[in-house]
Motif scaffolding. Sequence first.
Motif, PDB file in Angstrom:
ATOM      1  N   UNK A 150      16.591   5.217  -5.578  1.00  0.00           N
ATOM      2  CA  UNK A 150      16.129   4.831  -4.245  1.00  0.00           C
ATOM      3  C   UNK A 150      15.093   5.814  -3.712  1.00  0.00           C
ATOM      4  N   UNK A 187      11.835   4.962  -5.193  1.00  0.00           N
ATOM      5  CA  UNK A 187      11.327   3.716  -4.615  1.00  0.00           C
ATOM      6  C   UNK A 187      10.741   3.975  -3.230  1.00  0.00           C
ATOM      7  N   UNK A 188      11.469   4.773  -2.447  1.00  0.00           N
ATOM      8  CA  UNK A 188      10.986   5.080  -1.093  1.00  0.00           C
ATOM      9  C   UNK A 188       9.685   5.872  -1.166  1.00  0.00           C
ATOM     10  N   UNK A 232       7.437   5.810  -3.548  1.00  0.00           N
ATOM     11  CA  UNK A 232       6.334   4.926  -3.945  1.00  0.00           C
ATOM     12  C   UNK A 232       5.897   4.061  -2.774  1.00  0.00           C
ATOM     13  N   UNK A 233       6.869   3.624  -1.962  1.00  0.00           N
ATOM     14  CA  UNK A 233       6.517   2.828  -0.786  1.00  0.00           C
ATOM     15  C   UNK A 233       5.630   3.635   0.156  1.00  0.00           C
ATOM     16  N   UNK A 243       2.132   3.588  -1.218  1.00  0.00           N
ATOM     17  CA  UNK A 243       1.458   2.288  -1.241  1.00  0.00           C
ATOM     18  C   UNK A 243       1.153   1.799   0.172  1.00  0.00           C
ATOM     19  N   UNK A 244       2.115   1.850   1.032  1.00  0.00           N
ATOM     20  CA  UNK A 244       1.946   1.275   2.355  1.00  0.00           C
ATOM     21  C   UNK A 244       2.838   2.023   3.344  1.00  0.00           C
ATOM     22  N   UNK A 249       6.489   1.175   5.125  1.00  0.00           N
ATOM     23  CA  UNK A 249       7.619   2.049   4.827  1.00  0.00           C
ATOM     24  C   UNK A 249       8.217   2.587   6.118  1.00  0.00           C
ATOM     25  N   UNK A 251      -2.209   4.574  -6.279  1.00  0.00           N
ATOM     26  CA  UNK A 251      -1.426   4.161  -5.106  1.00  0.00           C
ATOM     27  C   UNK A 251      -2.355   3.808  -3.955  1.00  0.00           C
TER      28      UNK A 251
END
Lengths: 310, 511
Positions: A171, A174-175, A177-178, A181-182, A186, A300
Amino acid sequence: MHALLDILTSGALYAAGIRLAVPVFLAALGELVAERGGLVNVGLEGMMLAGAFGGVLGSYLFDDPWLGVITGVVLAVVVAAIQAGVAVSLAGDQIVTGIALNIAVLGATSFMARTVWTDGNVPQVEGFDPWAVPGLSSLPGIGDVVFGQGALVYLAAALGAVLWWVLTRTDWGLRLRACGEDPRAADSLGIRVIAMRWQATLICGALAGLGGVFISLGDIFTFSDGMSGGRGFIALAIVIIARWSPSHLVPAALLFGVCEALALRAQVTSADLPYELLLALPYVLTLAVYAGLVGRTLPPAALGRPYVRR
Amino acid sequence: MPVLARMSGIVKRFDDVVANDGVTVEFSAGEIHVLLGENGAGKTTLMNVLYGLSRPDEGNIELGGRPAEIHGPLHAMRLGVGMVHQHPLLVGRLTVAENLRLGGVGDGTADGLRAAVAEVTRVIPLDIDPARRVEDLPLSQRQRLELVRCLARGVRLLILDEPTAVLTPAEVERLFTELRSLTTQGRGVVLITHKLSEVAEVAQRVTVLRGGRSLGTTLAGERSLAELSDLMVGRQVPAVSHRGAGAVGTAPRLRLRGARVGDENGRCELDDVTLEVHPGEIVCVVGVEGNGQRALADVCFGRRPVAAGSVELDGAILPPVGEWRRRGVRLGRVPEDRRHEGLVLDAPLWRNLLLGPMAPPSRFLLHRRRALRRARRLLTEYEVRPADPHALAAALSGGNQQKVVLARELSGEPGAVVAVNPTRGLDVGAQHDVHLRLARLRDDGVALLVISTDLDETLALADRIAVLYRGRLAGPYPADEAGRDLLGRLMAGLGPGESEPPGAGVSAVAA
């Protein structure tokens, strides 16, 4: 031609290649974490240099290379904290901050070396000698090359595996990478973008510092001014060559390491090789990747853009 | 039914703009509550406060009867409030499954996620492959994904911000049915909209917002739509149709012949599109977003070449936009995204008015005084507020920014104009102004092509209407013959005669 063939078939070349690849690999691993979170850490070179200096300093003061590792990593993390404070919290320009830090660290480490050791005569300190992995090192062919390295080499490999798993399977990854990306989306999901980017930057600093320690304590056991010698920039390039994928970092870093080892050997033997070209290879590859010649993966989406909450 | 949320005396300011000015409103379980208001009335701001995206400057929120301070969206969801945004807040590069997980669905394992999604998708089907990247999904599916994400978190009060803007009529129908079924489970729904027809269709309760203030909450039947409309707009807006006398002349001014555009993946964005626009008529191309509007605009704007066929202006092939100035091409362009494509936001208006291929001829140096004089004249003529040539484009409201774009593009006396969603995001008054301006152009003998996703706009403006669906053009039909039903079916990709089974719209888009 005969001399070249001799070099290419010698295990020593590849052993040296691995050794030269490790610092760059560690720094690139850190950079990958930072960039996946949206921060371009150009200060990588400075962080490596801080690590190289800290490694020698710690080993000198405490007479233990492992305490040298800790000192080096701590110094590099301090540099990373400055980067994060300016570029993440205060939303300053990431690239300008990084360049400024590189220059500042170059001056600061040279100055401190002259302060600690009179006239800047840095002594030889305790470092990491090669440690043969029992059993594996006697494997024919690759045994000596892969399993006859210093302890930091194995540590680097382990860290690579762990971070690959963290980035792709957890997690936290994932957080992160969020955030890269955006960050706005997020943030709207309750992810603390600033905190995540701080964490990523500090991790990057620690890894770059470790890479720096390896330069000084893994090989020549002493410190000289500006000894990171542009490896931080090579690491930046390698992240691009690896196209932001943790698993691609290994071949990319090894390619660089072997090229550099080859260039070194070509200089001391009579082999008629334009070694300057070999040294330019990482940069040529970076251009090729950016030009889309080696497949296309986008960085990214929010890379390099500070996040400011509205 | 119990009250789920109560907001009282909410004040929210952005710098010196008061977006919410003491709004008090209550949302109950088991009903669909419509928040009605024009753009800029403060609907979304109010709901962002309830969803924890922004903090109120004053006022209190109670959830389930208890005072609550909402720290952020994740906290709001934990307290049972979820929101689906007009532009869904999803991370495009990540997959559907990863986005669900980011929103706190499941327990981090693939199985947990599947179970959690299976649970909610019994009510709201989500026919999307979880391994797909979100950026590859059409807007309607992204919206659906955000909806499912909210429900999977066990949200009791669901807020939807203008959800119908990206849906076909059939998808709207299906969504409303699903929302009704959610209320029968005891959940509450808040629907933000400026469309009166949606009040008539689904609302049980209506709150009208205007200028950041609440004008009271009523049961849906208590006020007529006309009353609501007057309340919402605050003045009488004449319901106008801008039909013209019809085309003049026989030679088309703008003409697409078998135009084809493919994207990088080899998919066809525009497939064999043939269309003629004559002087003195407005041809509208309507369709749900993402069906090729972008490519159509790009080829007409000279930004992208056609792969086959041709785009012609006055019988000559339209060159790339870089050559327009040299070749004297006079085609007005009103791009969709006025903030990024139409204007340079951090430049003053007078400089913005000098941009583009139709700008007045210049010598090597800028003639500043002349440019300022021209800007002042144009800004007054087009009723831009403020009419100050030194004001930055960024400082203007959406309506005034659009007027600046129009002033620039129309002042070059173009023979044809291509406009993409010319009134998107504008309030009713500004919409009206823009429509009048376009209608006047048509009456002056200009050929207008309007690419729109708004059926109401299309019906109000067009002389002829064509429908764009997955890159193919149906029509154009004369506006008198093209009813809402026919256009709706064509927008959903059905033939003119077929009837539409419920839900077909979504799966057709998904396929």
